[in-house]
Design a protein around this motif. Sequence first.
Motif, PDB file in Angstrom:
ATOM      1  N   ARG A 100       0.802  -1.155   0.171  1.00 29.14           N
ATOM      2  CA  ARG A 100      -0.034   0.158  -0.282  1.00 29.14           C
ATOM      3  C   ARG A 100       0.837   1.290  -0.014  1.00 29.14           C
ATOM      4  NH1 ARG A 100      -2.019   3.403  -1.360  1.00 29.14           N
ATOM      5  NH2 ARG A 100      -3.974   4.671  -0.658  1.00 29.14           N
ATOM      6  N   LEU A 101       1.975   1.387   0.723  1.00 29.24           N
ATOM      7  CA  LEU A 101       2.741   2.093   0.919  1.00 29.24           C
ATOM      8  C   LEU A 101       3.583   2.468  -0.617  1.00 29.24           C
ATOM      9  CD1 LEU A 101       4.294   2.245   4.288  1.00 29.24           C
ATOM     10  CD2 LEU A 101       2.745   3.866   3.486  1.00 29.24           C
ATOM     11  N   LEU A 102       4.117   1.543  -1.156  1.00 32.56           N
ATOM     12  CA  LEU A 102       4.512   1.515  -2.540  1.00 32.56           C
ATOM     13  C   LEU A 102       3.827   2.213  -3.438  1.00 32.56           C
ATOM     14  CD1 LEU A 102       6.927   0.811  -4.299  1.00 32.56           C
ATOM     15  CD2 LEU A 102       6.050  -1.313  -4.423  1.00 32.56           C
ATOM     16  N   ALA A 112       3.789   5.789  -5.592  1.00 32.81           N
ATOM     17  CA  ALA A 112       3.864   6.120  -6.944  1.00 32.81           C
ATOM     18  C   ALA A 112       2.798   7.095  -7.434  1.00 32.81           C
ATOM     19  CB  ALA A 112       3.642   4.481  -7.472  1.00 32.81           C
ATOM     20  N   ALA A 113       1.787   7.022  -6.717  1.00 30.92           N
ATOM     21  CA  ALA A 113       0.525   7.567  -7.069  1.00 30.92           C
ATOM     22  C   ALA A 113       0.971   9.263  -6.579  1.00 30.92           C
ATOM     23  CB  ALA A 113      -0.806   7.298  -5.867  1.00 30.92           C
ATOM     24  N   GLU A 114       1.698   9.625  -5.593  1.00 29.02           N
ATOM     25  CA  GLU A 114       2.169  10.770  -5.281  1.00 29.02           C
ATOM     26  C   GLU A 114       2.925  11.397  -6.308  1.00 29.02           C
ATOM     27  OE1 GLU A 114       1.502  13.222  -2.174  1.00 29.02           O
ATOM     28  OE2 GLU A 114      -0.341  11.994  -2.969  1.00 29.02           O
ATOM     29  N   ARG A 137       0.858  12.485  -9.195  1.00 28.60           N
ATOM     30  CA  ARG A 137       0.188  13.388  -8.769  1.00 28.60           C
ATOM     31  C   ARG A 137       1.231  14.928  -9.184  1.00 28.60           C
ATOM     32  NH1 ARG A 137      -1.897  10.171  -4.431  1.00 28.60           N
ATOM     33  NH2 ARG A 137      -3.884   9.758  -4.861  1.00 28.60           N
ATOM     34  N   ALA A 138       2.467  14.860  -8.473  1.00 32.74           N
ATOM     35  CA  ALA A 138       3.430  15.624  -8.532  1.00 32.74           C
ATOM     36  C   ALA A 138       3.711  16.145 -10.140  1.00 32.74           C
ATOM     37  CB  ALA A 138       4.790  15.530  -8.022  1.00 32.74           C
ATOM     38  N   ARG A 139       3.653  14.952 -10.859  1.00 33.66           N
ATOM     39  CA  ARG A 139       4.213  15.211 -12.449  1.00 33.66           C
ATOM     40  C   ARG A 139       2.813  15.926 -13.151  1.00 33.66           C
ATOM     41  NH1 ARG A 139       7.811   9.731 -13.622  1.00 33.66           N
ATOM     42  NH2 ARG A 139       9.713  10.750 -12.602  1.00 33.66           N
ATOM     43  N   ARG A 140       1.860  15.415 -12.607  1.00 36.53           N
ATOM     44  CA  ARG A 140       0.643  15.937 -13.513  1.00 36.53           C
ATOM     45  C   ARG A 140       0.657  17.320 -12.865  1.00 36.53           C
ATOM     46  NH1 ARG A 140      -5.898  14.081 -12.696  1.00 36.53           N
ATOM     47  NH2 ARG A 140      -5.178  14.421 -10.597  1.00 36.53           N
ATOM     48  N   ALA A 141       0.676  17.793 -11.717  1.00 46.95           N
ATOM     49  CA  ALA A 141       0.713  19.288 -11.253  1.00 46.95           C
ATOM     50  C   ALA A 141       1.738  20.044 -12.199  1.00 46.95           C
ATOM     51  CB  ALA A 141       0.664  19.190  -9.832  1.00 46.95           C
ATOM     52  N   THR A 199      -1.694   3.990 -13.900  1.00 43.04           N
ATOM     53  CA  THR A 199      -2.303   2.871 -12.991  1.00 43.04           C
ATOM     54  C   THR A 199      -2.204   3.290 -11.455  1.00 43.04           C
ATOM     55  OG1 THR A 199      -1.453   1.440 -14.926  1.00 43.04           O
ATOM     56  CG2 THR A 199      -2.009   0.046 -12.703  1.00 43.04           C
ATOM     57  N   ALA A 200      -1.076   3.744 -11.035  1.00 40.61           N
ATOM     58  CA  ALA A 200      -1.116   3.836  -9.735  1.00 40.61           C
ATOM     59  C   ALA A 200      -1.995   4.945  -8.947  1.00 40.61           C
ATOM     60  CB  ALA A 200       0.563   4.276  -9.256  1.00 40.61           C
ATOM     61  N   LEU A 201      -2.084   5.969 -10.003  1.00 40.45           N
ATOM     62  CA  LEU A 201      -3.068   7.137  -9.378  1.00 40.45           C
ATOM     63  C   LEU A 201      -4.546   6.510  -9.401  1.00 40.45           C
ATOM     64  CD1 LEU A 201      -3.510   9.848  -8.682  1.00 40.45           C
ATOM     65  CD2 LEU A 201      -3.617  10.576 -10.969  1.00 40.45           C
TER      66      LEU A 201
END
Length: 233
Positions: A10-12, A16-18, A21-25, A36-38
């Motif tokens: 879950r932490l992994l 990956a989702a964070e 989010r940062a790259r999309r921002a 997939t992660a997001l």
Amino acid sequence: MRLTPTERDRLLLFGAAELARARRARGLKLNVPEATALIADTVCETARDGGRLADAIEAARAVLGPDDVLPGVADVVTEVHVEAVFDDGSRLAVVSDPIAGGSLGDAAPGAVLPGPADAAPEPALTLRVRNTATVPVSVTSHFHFFEANPRLDFDRAAAYGMRLNVPAGSSQRFGPGAEEEVGLVPIGGDRIAIGFAGLVDGPLDAPGAKEEALRRAAACGYLGASTEEEERA
């Protein structure tokens, strides 16, 4: 701090989702692992917030659009499976078509496009075949027809070096007592018949190969396998 394998996963996923989010921002379009992660993380977070399974799937479908991902990602990420912990226990969420409207179809990178259909070749030979057995007999497309079931009665000398004129991987079935007309074409390539019924086991066009195969077939009781000597007698 000790974590279970599920908690580490879950932490992994969250990490990956964070990153996604940062790259999309920053205005970047997401690749396959990031998308997939997001999507999966959105399911898990909705479940953690007390949402139901249907709510989590709906939120995951809404988190990304076609403009958020690189070309072709929507054609790869067609379904996301993730196990999340809801108020009533762990449930498997299946998010189908998570990036709706983003498919490029035939224009997607790496898409496999079928070529024009090839017309079936005309048979080089047509034979009448009768099944004298009490059970059905099937012959596959690339079987050396000369060596087909001994209870099939046909001109085996004419069928030497030939196969059925049917699509690769298909077969033709002969019912008990049935008589049918079949089309044959020459076996291509190096024209080497190994195995089958063991009547050739070598190059089809080697000197004396056909005569020896006919002799073996006649000796084993194959119908329609009379040799030239027997015909003259």
